[in-house]
Design a protein around this motif. Structure first.
Motif, PDB file in Angstrom:
ATOM      1  N   SER A   9       0.757  -1.188   0.105  1.00 33.24           N
ATOM      2  CA  SER A   9       0.015  -0.054   0.010  1.00 33.24           C
ATOM      3  C   SER A   9       0.789   1.238   0.101  1.00 33.24           C
ATOM      4  O   SER A   9       1.921   1.251   0.634  1.00 33.24           O
ATOM      5  N   LYS A  10       0.220   2.257  -0.749  1.00 31.30           N
ATOM      6  CA  LYS A  10       0.896   3.559  -0.737  1.00 31.30           C
ATOM      7  C   LYS A  10      -0.012   4.468   0.278  1.00 31.30           C
ATOM      8  O   LYS A  10      -0.750   4.499   0.451  1.00 31.30           O
ATOM      9  N   THR A  11       1.147   5.092   0.966  1.00 38.36           N
ATOM     10  CA  THR A  11       0.345   6.282   2.140  1.00 38.36           C
ATOM     11  C   THR A  11       0.406   7.600   1.516  1.00 38.36           C
ATOM     12  O   THR A  11       1.597   7.891   1.112  1.00 38.36           O
ATOM     13  N   ILE A  12      -0.588   8.332   1.511  1.00 34.50           N
ATOM     14  CA  ILE A  12      -0.490   9.956   1.284  1.00 34.50           C
ATOM     15  C   ILE A  12      -0.970  10.515   2.482  1.00 34.50           C
ATOM     16  O   ILE A  12      -2.094  10.390   3.054  1.00 34.50           O
ATOM     17  N   LYS A  13      -0.391  11.761   2.555  1.00 37.10           N
ATOM     18  CA  LYS A  13      -0.743  12.667   3.620  1.00 37.10           C
ATOM     19  C   LYS A  13      -1.489  13.760   2.974  1.00 37.10           C
ATOM     20  O   LYS A  13      -0.988  14.404   2.178  1.00 37.10           O
ATOM     21  N   ILE A  14      -2.953  14.342   3.412  1.00 42.26           N
ATOM     22  CA  ILE A  14      -3.640  15.247   3.244  1.00 42.26           C
ATOM     23  C   ILE A  14      -3.628  16.389   4.099  1.00 42.26           C
ATOM     24  O   ILE A  14      -4.054  16.047   5.230  1.00 42.26           O
ATOM     25  N   GLY A  15      -3.258  17.537   3.933  1.00 40.77           N
ATOM     26  CA  GLY A  15      -3.459  18.458   4.697  1.00 40.77           C
ATOM     27  C   GLY A  15      -4.747  19.162   4.962  1.00 40.77           C
ATOM     28  O   GLY A  15      -5.467  19.375   3.747  1.00 40.77           O
ATOM     29  N   SER A  16      -5.226  19.583   6.157  1.00 37.11           N
ATOM     30  CA  SER A  16      -6.537  20.204   6.250  1.00 37.11           C
ATOM     31  C   SER A  16      -6.652  21.122   7.258  1.00 37.11           C
ATOM     32  O   SER A  16      -5.858  20.922   8.273  1.00 37.11           O
ATOM     33  N   ARG A  17      -7.539  22.301   7.456  1.00 31.44           N
ATOM     34  CA  ARG A  17      -7.922  23.002   8.376  1.00 31.44           C
ATOM     35  C   ARG A  17      -8.688  22.127   9.470  1.00 31.44           C
ATOM     36  O   ARG A  17      -9.241  21.004   8.983  1.00 31.44           O
ATOM     37  N   LYS A  18      -8.954  22.449  10.815  1.00 31.62           N
ATOM     38  CA  LYS A  18      -9.529  21.790  11.564  1.00 31.62           C
ATOM     39  C   LYS A  18     -11.092  21.707  11.696  1.00 31.62           C
ATOM     40  O   LYS A  18     -11.839  21.343  12.317  1.00 31.62           O
ATOM     41  N   SER A  19     -11.568  22.891  11.111  1.00 30.17           N
ATOM     42  CA  SER A  19     -13.154  23.066  11.161  1.00 30.17           C
ATOM     43  C   SER A  19     -13.849  22.051  10.499  1.00 30.17           C
ATOM     44  O   SER A  19     -13.570  21.188   9.704  1.00 30.17           O
ATOM     45  N   ALA A  31     -11.807   9.963   0.685  1.00 29.26           N
ATOM     46  CA  ALA A  31     -12.621   8.936   0.200  1.00 29.26           C
ATOM     47  C   ALA A  31     -12.645   8.683  -1.216  1.00 29.26           C
ATOM     48  O   ALA A  31     -12.663   7.478  -1.875  1.00 29.26           O
ATOM     49  N   LEU A  32     -12.736   9.703  -2.224  1.00 35.51           N
ATOM     50  CA  LEU A  32     -12.688   9.620  -3.673  1.00 35.51           C
ATOM     51  C   LEU A  32     -11.441   8.861  -4.057  1.00 35.51           C
ATOM     52  O   LEU A  32     -11.381   8.060  -4.780  1.00 35.51           O
ATOM     53  N   MET A  33     -10.469   9.381  -3.333  1.00 36.39           N
ATOM     54  CA  MET A  33      -9.008   8.741  -3.879  1.00 36.39           C
ATOM     55  C   MET A  33      -8.817   7.182  -3.276  1.00 36.39           C
ATOM     56  O   MET A  33      -8.380   6.622  -4.027  1.00 36.39           O
ATOM     57  N   GLU A  34      -9.429   6.844  -2.049  1.00 32.07           N
ATOM     58  CA  GLU A  34      -9.344   5.459  -1.915  1.00 32.07           C
ATOM     59  C   GLU A  34     -10.228   4.713  -2.623  1.00 32.07           C
ATOM     60  O   GLU A  34      -9.787   3.437  -2.878  1.00 32.07           O
ATOM     61  N   GLU A  35     -11.308   5.233  -3.045  1.00 32.53           N
ATOM     62  CA  GLU A  35     -12.247   4.434  -3.798  1.00 32.53           C
ATOM     63  C   GLU A  35     -11.571   4.264  -5.375  1.00 32.53           C
ATOM     64  O   GLU A  35     -11.788   3.363  -5.878  1.00 32.53           O
ATOM     65  N   ALA A  36     -10.694   5.251  -5.672  1.00 31.32           N
ATOM     66  CA  ALA A  36     -10.235   5.113  -6.964  1.00 31.32           C
ATOM     67  C   ALA A  36      -8.841   4.294  -7.005  1.00 31.32           C
ATOM     68  O   ALA A  36      -8.325   3.748  -8.216  1.00 31.32           O
ATOM     69  N   HIS A  37      -8.207   4.129  -5.906  1.00 32.59           N
ATOM     70  CA  HIS A  37      -7.156   3.187  -5.692  1.00 32.59           C
ATOM     71  C   HIS A  37      -7.156   2.403  -4.429  1.00 32.59           C
ATOM     72  O   HIS A  37      -7.234   2.794  -3.418  1.00 32.59           O
ATOM     73  N   ASP A  38      -7.160   0.939  -5.028  1.00 33.21           N
ATOM     74  CA  ASP A  38      -7.252   0.075  -3.949  1.00 33.21           C
ATOM     75  C   ASP A  38      -5.883  -0.121  -2.834  1.00 33.21           C
ATOM     76  O   ASP A  38      -6.256  -0.409  -1.709  1.00 33.21           O
ATOM     77  N   ASP A  39      -4.963   0.268  -3.260  1.00 33.22           N
ATOM     78  CA  ASP A  39      -3.644   0.105  -2.668  1.00 33.22           C
ATOM     79  C   ASP A  39      -3.413   1.544  -1.848  1.00 33.22           C
ATOM     80  O   ASP A  39      -1.948   1.707  -1.653  1.00 33.22           O
ATOM     81  N   LEU A  40      -4.304   2.362  -1.714  1.00 32.83           N
ATOM     82  CA  LEU A  40      -3.787   3.545  -1.173  1.00 32.83           C
ATOM     83  C   LEU A  40      -4.437   3.937   0.255  1.00 32.83           C
ATOM     84  O   LEU A  40      -5.644   3.453   0.581  1.00 32.83           O
ATOM     85  N   ASP A  41      -3.576   4.093   1.226  1.00 36.76           N
ATOM     86  CA  ASP A  41      -3.967   4.703   2.381  1.00 36.76           C
ATOM     87  C   ASP A  41      -3.718   6.092   2.729  1.00 36.76           C
ATOM     88  O   ASP A  41      -2.684   6.725   2.313  1.00 36.76           O
ATOM     89  N   VAL A  42      -4.690   6.874   3.321  1.00 31.63           N
ATOM     90  CA  VAL A  42      -4.906   8.117   3.318  1.00 31.63           C
ATOM     91  C   VAL A  42      -4.611   8.443   4.772  1.00 31.63           C
ATOM     92  O   VAL A  42      -5.585   7.876   5.731  1.00 31.63           O
ATOM     93  N   GLU A  43      -3.849   9.628   5.086  1.00 30.97           N
ATOM     94  CA  GLU A  43      -3.547  10.067   6.351  1.00 30.97           C
ATOM     95  C   GLU A  43      -4.116  11.468   6.334  1.00 30.97           C
ATOM     96  O   GLU A  43      -3.335  12.116   5.409  1.00 30.97           O
ATOM     97  N   ILE A  44      -4.861  11.874   7.280  1.00 32.73           N
ATOM     98  CA  ILE A  44      -5.318  13.231   7.475  1.00 32.73           C
ATOM     99  C   ILE A  44      -4.475  14.111   8.520  1.00 32.73           C
ATOM    100  O   ILE A  44      -4.725  13.740   9.630  1.00 32.73           O
ATOM    101  N   VAL A  45      -3.784  15.230   8.151  1.00 34.00           N
ATOM    102  CA  VAL A  45      -2.915  16.202   8.952  1.00 34.00           C
ATOM    103  C   VAL A  45      -3.684  17.350   9.197  1.00 34.00           C
ATOM    104  O   VAL A  45      -3.763  18.191   8.322  1.00 34.00           O
ATOM    105  N   THR A  46      -4.158  17.729  10.307  1.00 36.84           N
ATOM    106  CA  THR A  46      -4.812  18.947  10.608  1.00 36.84           C
ATOM    107  C   THR A  46      -4.132  20.234  11.139  1.00 36.84           C
ATOM    108  O   THR A  46      -3.152  19.656  11.912  1.00 36.84           O
ATOM    109  N   MET A  47      -4.508  21.126  10.884  1.00 37.73           N
ATOM    110  CA  MET A  47      -3.627  22.364  11.463  1.00 37.73           C
ATOM    111  C   MET A  47      -4.407  23.574  11.404  1.00 37.73           C
ATOM    112  O   MET A  47      -5.607  23.682  10.598  1.00 37.73           O
ATOM    113  N   ASP A  48      -4.011  24.537  12.168  1.00 39.73           N
ATOM    114  CA  ASP A  48      -4.666  25.914  12.401  1.00 39.73           C
ATOM    115  C   ASP A  48      -4.046  26.962  11.484  1.00 39.73           C
ATOM    116  O   ASP A  48      -2.912  26.851  11.357  1.00 39.73           O
TER     117      ASP A  48
END
Length: 311
Positions: A9-19, A31-48
């Motif tokens: 699996s490939k892990t990809i980190k997505i940056g987001s605000r916290k709201s 969710a769209l990326m994971e649906e398109a790629h079976d071998d993808l793990d997504v990690e969400i990194v939040t920040m202010d």
């Protein structure tokens, strides 16, 4: 065929605000990326971001462009994240060197909506109605049609803004329709404001994905989730904003969409902050980018730069 192992699996980190809204948008992209790629793990990194931290000042007072994006962009440039998810209307058209707008999934509703517990539509509001909004564009567009309205500044997350409606006795507040729909708060909407009269912010209703230049691997992962029609529309809108040097601090709107006959329509609007000087161009055609160029040229010829304070 067996499912890929964790090692594959490939892990990809997505940056987001916290709201709540920002996280909804980021999880939607994930969710769209994971649906398109079976071998993808997504990690969400939040920040202010700066805009999240300072809530007692209006957006122009804080500093205008980039107040909701700078911290995410720093994380992109340091490789702490692989892509950043924004409300596209918050993403400036002039990005830091080395970063790029990569595209958008399908756009939600682009309009603004009026929310009121006293009145059933905007035409019912009294002449001295008190409207709360943190947007200079919304204020100017409302003043152009209702010059006696009074305004109060409105900041904070969606829930906080709705609470202030009754707490402070406002006649109405104005917010993006898409934000309310995404948070399943559509029943709070009193009426949508027609986009041909109250031209939305550039990119409103669209999610904007930002990446580092040269990340072909990330672009390949994003390709299946991008929506061609949305990207064409918002790119035209962003041309209008860029060429007119617009941002959060000036009253400027642009909205591009498909017409029933398969063509395109572009509305571009600029006005003075008091709503007394207004220019509104509407074009139809087959090429959104060419329409944006034509709209800008016409607006400039008619004095748009002077109205926006650039001359």
């Amino acid at each position: 065929m067996t499912a890929p192992s964790k090692a594959q699996s490939k892990t990809i980190k997505i940056g987001s605000r916290k709201s709540r809204l920002a996280l909804w948008q980021t999880r939607h992209v994930a969710a769209l990326m994971e649906e398109a790629h079976d071998d993808l793990d997504v990690e969400i990194v939040t920040m202010d971001t700066l805009g999240d931290k300072i809530l007692d000042k209006s957006l122009p007072e804080i500093g205008g462009k980039g107040i909701f994006t700078a911290e995410l962009e720093q994380a992109l440039m340091s490789d702490a994240i692989d892509l950043a998810v924004h409300s596209l209307k918050d993403l400036p058209t002039d990005l830091p060197e080395g970063l790029k707008y990569a595209g958008s999934p399908e756009r939600a509703t682009a309009t603004d909506s009026l929310i009121s517990t006293k009145w059933s539509c905007i035409d019912e509001l009294p002449e001295d109605a008190i409207i709360a909004t943190g947007s200079i564009r919304r204020r100017a567009e409302l003043l152009a049609r209702h010059p006696t309205f009074e305004f109060r500044d409105l900041r904070g997350n969606i829930g906080t803004r709705l609470e202030k409606l009754d707490k402070h006795g406002f006649d109405a507040i104005v917010m993006a329709t898409a934000a309310l729909e995404r948070l399943e708060m559509h029943d709070t909407i009193t009426c949508e404001l027609p986009a041909d009269q109250y031209v939305p912010a550039v990119g409103q209703g669209a999610i904007g994905i930002e990446i580092r230049e040269g990340r072909e691997d990330v672009e390949a992962l994003l390709a299946p989730i991008l929506h061609e029609e949305t990207v064409a529309a918002v790119t035209a809108e962003r041309v209008v904003m860029n060429r007119l040097e617009g941002g959060c601090s000036v009253p400027l709107g642009a909205h591009c969409r498909r017409t029933d006959d398969g063509g395109w329509r572009l509305d571009a609007w600029v006005g003075s902050k008091d709503g007394q000087r207004v220019l509104h161009e509407t074009l139809t055609g087959d090429d959104p980018r060419a329409m944006a160029d034509e709209a800008v040229a016409t607006l400039v010829d008619k004095g748009a730069r002077s109205i926006l304070g650039h001359e």
